[in-house]
Design a protein around this motif. Structure first.
Motif, PDB file in Angstrom:
ATOM      1  N   ALA A  98       0.854  -1.183   0.000  1.00  8.40           N
ATOM      2  CA  ALA A  98       0.000   0.000   0.000  1.00  8.40           C
ATOM      3  C   ALA A  98       0.888   1.229   0.000  1.00  8.40           C
ATOM      4  N   GLY A  99       0.561   2.183  -0.858  1.00  5.73           N
ATOM      5  CA  GLY A  99       1.304   3.444  -0.857  1.00  5.73           C
ATOM      6  C   GLY A  99       0.538   4.468  -0.048  1.00  5.73           C
ATOM      7  N   ASP A 100       0.873   5.736  -0.249  1.00 10.49           N
ATOM      8  CA  ASP A 100       0.158   6.786   0.474  1.00 10.49           C
ATOM      9  C   ASP A 100      -1.193   7.080  -0.173  1.00 10.49           C
ATOM     10  N   PHE A 101      -1.314   6.714  -1.431  1.00  4.85           N
ATOM     11  CA  PHE A 101      -2.549   6.992  -2.175  1.00  4.85           C
ATOM     12  C   PHE A 101      -3.728   6.356  -1.460  1.00  4.85           C
ATOM     13  N   GLY A 102      -4.692   7.168  -1.090  1.00  5.77           N
ATOM     14  CA  GLY A 102      -5.853   6.625  -0.420  1.00  5.77           C
ATOM     15  C   GLY A 102      -6.681   7.723   0.207  1.00  5.77           C
ATOM     16  N   LEU A 103      -7.827   7.309   0.710  1.00  5.15           N
ATOM     17  CA  LEU A 103      -8.767   8.255   1.293  1.00  5.15           C
ATOM     18  C   LEU A 103      -8.783   8.095   2.807  1.00  5.15           C
ATOM     19  N   MET A 104      -8.922   9.219   3.512  1.00  4.08           N
ATOM     20  CA  MET A 104      -9.060   9.165   4.962  1.00  4.08           C
ATOM     21  C   MET A 104     -10.225  10.039   5.373  1.00  4.08           C
ATOM     22  N   SER A 105     -10.974   9.587   6.356  1.00  6.94           N
ATOM     23  CA  SER A 105     -12.056  10.424   6.857  1.00  6.94           C
ATOM     24  C   SER A 105     -11.467  11.538   7.703  1.00  6.94           C
ATOM     25  N   ARG A 106     -12.299  12.507   7.994  1.00  5.71           N
ATOM     26  CA  ARG A 106     -11.820  13.670   8.738  1.00  5.71           C
ATOM     27  C   ARG A 106     -11.229  13.270  10.095  1.00  5.71           C
ATOM     28  N   ARG A 107     -11.875  12.273  10.747  1.00  6.71           N
ATOM     29  CA  ARG A 107     -11.353  11.942  12.086  1.00  6.71           C
ATOM     30  C   ARG A 107      -9.983  11.277  12.015  1.00  6.71           C
ATOM     31  N   VAL A 108      -9.713  10.542  10.920  1.00 11.70           N
ATOM     32  CA  VAL A 108      -8.378   9.959  10.767  1.00 11.70           C
ATOM     33  C   VAL A 108      -7.358  11.065  10.527  1.00 11.70           C
ATOM     34  N   VAL A 109      -7.731  12.041   9.692  1.00 12.83           N
ATOM     35  CA  VAL A 109      -6.840  13.178   9.430  1.00 12.83           C
ATOM     36  C   VAL A 109      -6.523  13.893  10.740  1.00 12.83           C
TER      37      VAL A 109
END
Ligand code: UDP
Ligand code: MG
Length: 336
Positions: free
Chosen positions: A157-168
Motif C-alpha cells: 500500500a502506498g500513500d494513495f488513499g482516502l481518509m475520513s476527517r477523524r483519521v486526518v
C-alpha cells in the motif's frame, strides 16, 4: 450516509511543471464529476525550483477550489504531504502524488467504500510499472517491514488513499518528524480497507526518489514502527554469549585433556566477528538515539512561505501542530 462528503485532494509537488497542467485538468474533471461540494485541491509546493509554483499561483487565481501551500524550501515528500494534509478542510482527504502515478479517476471508487462506512480506503498497488529491480526491492521491503512491525501494515500500500476527517485529525496530532504516513494511517485504526488499483507509470518529469532517498523512507518505515532491531541486538548478544561459553568449555577440554596447542585462528575469527556485530548494533542503537534527538528538538515540521487561494478561508485551515511560542515558554520555565 445521506449527505455528500466534501472531498479534499492533498497533493505534494516538487518540480512538476511538466505534469502540472494535466494533473490540474484531470483532478478538476474528477471533482466536477463528484456530486456535493465545494471540493478542494490542496497542493503543497515543496520548494520547487522550476515554474511549478508560478503555474500553481496562476491556476489558483482562476479556480476557487485550488489552495496552494508554498513551503519555504524543499522538505521532502512525506513532509510536503503532511503540509497538504494539515490544510485540508473537507470531510474526506485523498492523498496522492502529483505525477499522476496515482490516477485521480480512482477517487469516486474510494468514495464508494467510504460511504459504505470505511474510515480509511487505501490503494493496493497491482501491476507496478517500475523497473523489475525496483519492484523486487518494494516487494522485499514491504514483507520485511510487515515481519518486523509492531502493527499489521498492509502489504503493497502506498500513500494513495482516502481518509475520513477523524483519521486526518488523529494524524495531525502525531508529532513525529520522521513521517511514514501510510504506517501512521494504519496505526490510527477504525475500519480500513484496501482496494487494488493499477499504478500508472510516471506521466512526465523524473522521479525525485534516488535509491538513497528510497532507503531513507524504508528506514523511516522500519525504525518508526519497530523496535525489533533493538531487540535483535539483545537476542544476538545472548546467542553469541551462549556459543562462546560452549567454545570456552571445548577449549578448556582441549587444553587440559588433549594438551594440544591452540592456534590463533579461532581467536581472530571470534574477535573480528564479535566486533563487527558490536559495531553493527551500536549503529542501530545510534539510529534510534538520533531519532530521539531529532524529535526532542521539537521543531515544526515545515515552514510555510505563503498560502495562495482565492477566498480567505483562514479560519478553517489548521495551524501547525507545534506552537513555537508556547514551546519556548515551557523551556523557559523549566530552567527557573
Ligand atoms: N515530491 C515532493 N518533494 C520531494 C520529492 C517528491 O513533494 O522532495 C513529490 C513529487 O512531486 C511527487 C510525489 O512527491 O508528486 C512523489 O514523488 P516521486 O514521483 O518522485 O516519487 P516516486 O513515485 O518515484 O516514488
Ligand atoms: Mg512518482
Amino acid at each position: 450516509m445521506s449527505k455528500q462528503p466534501r472531498v479534499s485532494l492533498a497533493i505534494p509537488v516538487y518540480n512538476e511543471e511538466a505534469v502540472l497542467p494535466e494533473l490540474l485538468r484531470r483532478t478538476r474533471a474528477v471533482l466536477d464529476s463528484i456530486p456535493g461540494g465545494p471540493h478542494e485541491i490542496v497542493l503543497a509546493d515543496d520548494g520547487s525550483s522550476d515554474r511549478t509554483l508560478e503555474l500553481l499561483e496562476g491556476a489558483a487565481e482562476e479556480d476557487a477550489r485550488l489552495v496552494v501551500i508554498a513551503l519555504s524550501r524543499n522538505f521532502g515528500h512525506q513532509t510536503a504531504l503532511t503540509a497538504a494534509l494539515d490544510h485540508v478542510t473537507g470531510d474526506v482527504a485523498v492523498l496522492m502524488d502529483g505525477d499522476l502515478q496515482d490516477p485521480p479517476e480512482a477517487v469516486p471508487t474510494l468514495l464508494e467504500a467510504y460511504q459504505q462506512g470505511y474510515d480509511v480506503v487505501y490503494v493496493r498497488r497491482v501491476n507496478r510499472k517500475e523497473s523489475w529491480w525496483l519492484r523486487a526491492c518494494y516487494y522485499l521491503f514491504y514483507r520485511l517491514l510487515t515481519a518486523l512491525s509492531s502493527i499489521q501494515l498492509p502489504l503493497d500500500a502506498g500513500d494513495f488513499g482516502l481518509m475520513s476527517r477523524r483519521v486526518v485529525q488523529e494524524i495531525r496530532r502525531m508529532p513525529e518528524h520522521h513521517r511514514y504516513l501510510r504506517g501512521m494511517r494504519t496505526w490510527v485504526g477504525f475500519r480500513q480497507i484496501g482496494i487494488p488499483i493499477e499504478r500508472a507509470a510516471r506521466r512526465a518529469g523524473r522521479t525525485k526518489y534516488s535509491p538513497l532517498r528510497l532507503l531513507k523512507l524504508a528506514s523511516d518505515g522500519i525504525f518508526a514502527f519497530s523496535i525489533v532491531p533493538l531487540r535483535a541486538a539483545a537476542i544476538f548478544g545472548a546467542t553469541a554469549t551462549g556459543v562462546s561459553i560452549l567454545y570456552s568449555i571445548y577449549s578448556l577440554y582441549v587444553k587440559f585433556w588433549l594438551h594440544a596447542p591452540q592456534g590463533f585462528t579461532a581467536l581472530i575469527l571470534v574477535i573480528t566477528f564479535l566486533s563487527g556485530v558490536n559495531l553493527f548494533f551500536l549503529g542501530i542503537i545510534g539510529e534510534y538515539i538520533g531519532r530521539v534527538y531529532e524529535e526532542a528538538k521539537g521543531r515544526p515540521h515545515y515552514v510555510v512561505r505563503q498560502v495562495v487561494r482565492q477566498r480567505s478561508l483562514g479560519s478553517l485551515a489548521t495551524t501547525p501542530r507545534i506552537d513555537v511560542a508556547e514551546a519556548l515558554e515551557r523551556t523557559g520555565t523549566d530552567y527557573d
